[in-house]
Enzyme design. Structure first.
Site: not given
Ligand code: GLA
Length: 694
Positions: A451, A520
């Site tokens: 990430d 997301d």
């Protein structure tokens, strides 16, 4: 051999296209042709003669392959240089050529400055089967004094003369990536870029250009990408002389590179192609190329994963993860991924980043017991990391506050309470390789989600070996080195690129990562649109898509599964909150996905109706041998009364006979494609139909 040397220059031929370039009468390396492949090598036009127009010398009017800043040249050039004596003008002339055979044959054209010891080599690689040309550039300082590179792009792509071109690209933001934009190109420069140190959620280094009349299924389209995960720039320029050109490269904004004596600088690659088959064909060519030539495991089927993030957030421990794992395994999940929260001191987003060992309170016996439990349940184990980041509240930062990107006299602006490690530094790279290598060596981990949850500020590097502004490139090279080293040492690990969702999606990172976490935003209706934008560039096997609890008040589990089954399926809902009946239903969808996933992950994609413009959308996948397909259709909200238009299948063999699930009768591929089929769907209903050759 797809590279021909001709009277005027060179012709690069792919399966169905050609790209021609040559030296014009003035000796300039000039673009000649890019389009459908012609029957004879002599059919391609010679370089256009130099033209003059008041206030515009040939330097401005010649479609040069790689223009440097010199003469009266006001178009956006590819190269801008300052030599040691202060001269800011680069006069490149053709020197020699070589052809290098190989899987992707390469033409190298060496150019030299007429005065300074400076060589620029243009590389053209031919990826014939996917109709793509790859271009990149190497610049070498052959002298004894350093020089500064202020712009060095990868390629300038010229369109045939014309003035009605349209640019398609994507824009977005966090939770809202990949909106498709289509706009006419008019005189002047349209710039798309990232200054965020990473590719960004906002724009993507991808373009598709048409003459204003292409659609999904027909029309001329020129398309391309830049394979780079740092600051990039795309400049689409139309001049008043009917010239349209697209340049791509490392962003020259705040860029400078001190090219020392004897050193070279190599740009990232830009890949581009041409098709007469519309935007759908352009996507399929990119998809094939990404699977065949870019991805590390392009033809490995991806496992159905469960990710704990939206269920337990930072509250991970052995007990909570084991319970989720048991439920996931019963549903048929193949890979269990523990997200954020597992490492030293990480209870929320204020601490821990940088300290990549298991939190002693949450995992007193390390990760081994949990991994064993997951493995005993028949699943692989995966883990979340964010290697480039550090929280000021961490052991790492306390030990090495100078390792972050910063200016010494300025505050260190935090994003999500974190700072960015300077991966231009080799000590930082080595630290990360050491930490992550140990994690992977000591534990049976087969999947890593990598990430990156903030963008840059105060881009300083006080003790940089060269110019501080080299940070923009050296940091990205450092990311590639760390990731690449880990890949080499752990070749079977599957990696996912995530940056707060889709903030780092590009062909540079896909040389290292197998998948991308697209957004997301996991609400299935939003996801339909985001996934479609993504599909213009990336193949379905790279598109990880979870079924979560977002939107569950309105969207059935079936609808949410269908949306996620269009990519590489994952589950991210809180399984303890799912009823027994829902888990049993999930198990059925998972079983179906296992049957159809080779078609989805490795087949050809056809966008039949766009969710960006229609509340009734459809997408179809067809196996490469055209024996099988899958159709997904979705209806969101449509006012009543509504008659849904027929769906016309694509990509079937016209002569073969097929059946389509839910429809009686066996019809020819041609019939399914031309006569269409009618689906009935209520609001927020969806369907999946298998297509089989009989
Ligand atoms: C990012 C990712 C999420 C999740 C969180 C964890 O936002 O995109 O999927 O991993 O970080 O902090």
């Amino acid at each position: 051999m797809p590279i021909h040397t001709t009277e005027h220059g060179w012709v690069l031929e792919t399966q169905t296209t050609a790209y021609a370039l040559g030296l014009n009468e003035a000796g300039l390396l000039t673009h000649c042709y890019w389009g459908a492949r012609l029957p004879n090598v002599n059919d391609y036009p010679p370089p256009p003669s130099p033209r003059d127009w008041a206030f515009n010398r040939p330097a401005q009017l010649t479609p040069e392959e790689y223009p440097g800043y010199e003469d009266m040249k006001f178009i956006d050039p590819c190269l801008k240089v300052t030599f040691a004596d202060g001269v800011r003008d680069v006069v490149l002339r053709y020197d020699s050529a070589e052809v290098v055979e190989g899987e992707a044959p390469e033409l190298r054209l060496h150019l030299r400055d007429v005065h300074y010891p400076f060589r620029v080599t243009l590389h053209y690689r031919v990826h014939s089967a996917c109709d793509l040309i790859e271009r990149y550039v190497t610049a070498t300082n052959l002298g004894e004094t350093p020089m500064m590179l202020e712009r060095i792009w990868s390629a300038q792509w010229h369109l045939p003369p014309g003035d009605r071109y349209r640019l398609t690209h994507v824009t977005g933001r966090w939770l809202d990536e990949m909106h498709l934009r289509r706009e006419p190109l008019t005189q002047g420069i349209k710039v798309l870029e990232s200054r965020r140190l990473t590719t960004s959620h906002h724009h993507n280094p991808w373009f598709a250009i048409d003459r204003g009349n292409a659609d999904e299924h027909q029309g001329e389209v020129w398309f391309g990408v830049l394979a780079w995960s740092g600051n990039w720039k795309l400049s689409a320029e139309v001049t008043d002389f009917s010239s349209t050109r697209l340049s791509l490269g490392v962003n020259d904004w705040d860029f400078s590179w001190r090219l020392e004596a004897g050193q070279s600088f190599t740009t990232p690659s830009s890949y581009a192609g041409y098709t007469a088959g519309g935007f759908g064909s352009a996507s399929r060519k990119l998809h094939d190329f990404i699977r065949d030539a870019i991805l590390p495991h392009g033809h490995t089927q991806h496992k159905i994963l469960y990710n704990s993030w939206e269920a337990t957030f930072f509250n991970v421990d052995e007990a909570s993860q084991s319970t989720l794992a048991e439920l996931a395994a019963k549903m048929g999940v193949e890979l269990f991924v523990m997200d954020d929260g597992w490492f030293h001191g990480r209870n929320d987003d204020h601490a821990g980043l940088g300290d990549w060992w298991p939190d002693e309170k949450k995992f007193p016996n390390g990760l081994a017991p949990l991994i064993k439990r997951v493995n005993d349940l028949g699943m692989d184990f995966g883990l979340w990391v964010e290697p480039e980041m550090v929280n000021p509240n961490s052991e790492l930062y306390r030990a090495h506050p100078d390792w972050v990107i910063h200016f010494p006299t300025r505050a260190r602006t935090e994003g999500r309470n974190q700072l960015i490690l300077n991966l231009g530094r080799t000590d930082v790279q080595d630290y990360l390789v050491g930490q992550l290598d140990r994690l992977l060596t000591e534990n049976n981990i087969t999947f890593i989600k990598w990430d990156m949850n903030r963008n840059v500020s105060e881009p300083g590097w006080p003790d940089a070996p060269g110019d501080q502004r080299e940070l923009w490139v050296r940091h990205v090279q450092g990311v590639y080195r760390v990731w690449g080293t880990l890949r080499e040492r752990h070749p079977n690990v599957i990696w996912q690129s995530c940056s707060g969702g889709g903030g780092r999606a590009d062909l540079g990172i896909l040389r290292l990562a197998d998948q991308i976490w697209v957004s997301d935003n996991t609400e299935a209706v939003a996801r339909l649109r985001i996934q479609e934008g993504f599909s213009h560039i990336f193949p379905a096997n790279t598109m990880e898509a979870w079924v979560t609890d977002m939107g569950q008040e309105r969207l059935s589990l079936e609808f949410r599964f269908h949306v996620s089954m269009c990519g590489s399926l994952g589950i991210g809902g809180h399984l303890l909150h799912w009823s027994e009946a829902q888990r049993a239903e999930a198990a059925r969808w998972i079983a179906l996905y296992k049957e159809i996933r080779p078609i989805i992950q490795f087949g050809d994609l056809y966008r039949l109706r766009s969710p960006q413009t229609h509340a009734f959308s459809a997408v179809q996948y067809v196996s490469k041998d055209r024996s099988e397909g899958v159709l997904f259709a979705f209806r969101t909200h449509l006012p009543i009364p509504t008659d849904l238009p027929p769906i016309y299948l694509r990509g079937l063999d016209p002569e073969s006979r097929y059946e389509v699930e839910g429809f009686t009768g066996i019809r020819s591929g041609m019939a399914w494609m031309c006569a269409g089929l009618d689906l009935e769907l209520r609001d927020f209903q969806s369907t999946v139909r298998r297509i089989r050759r009989v």
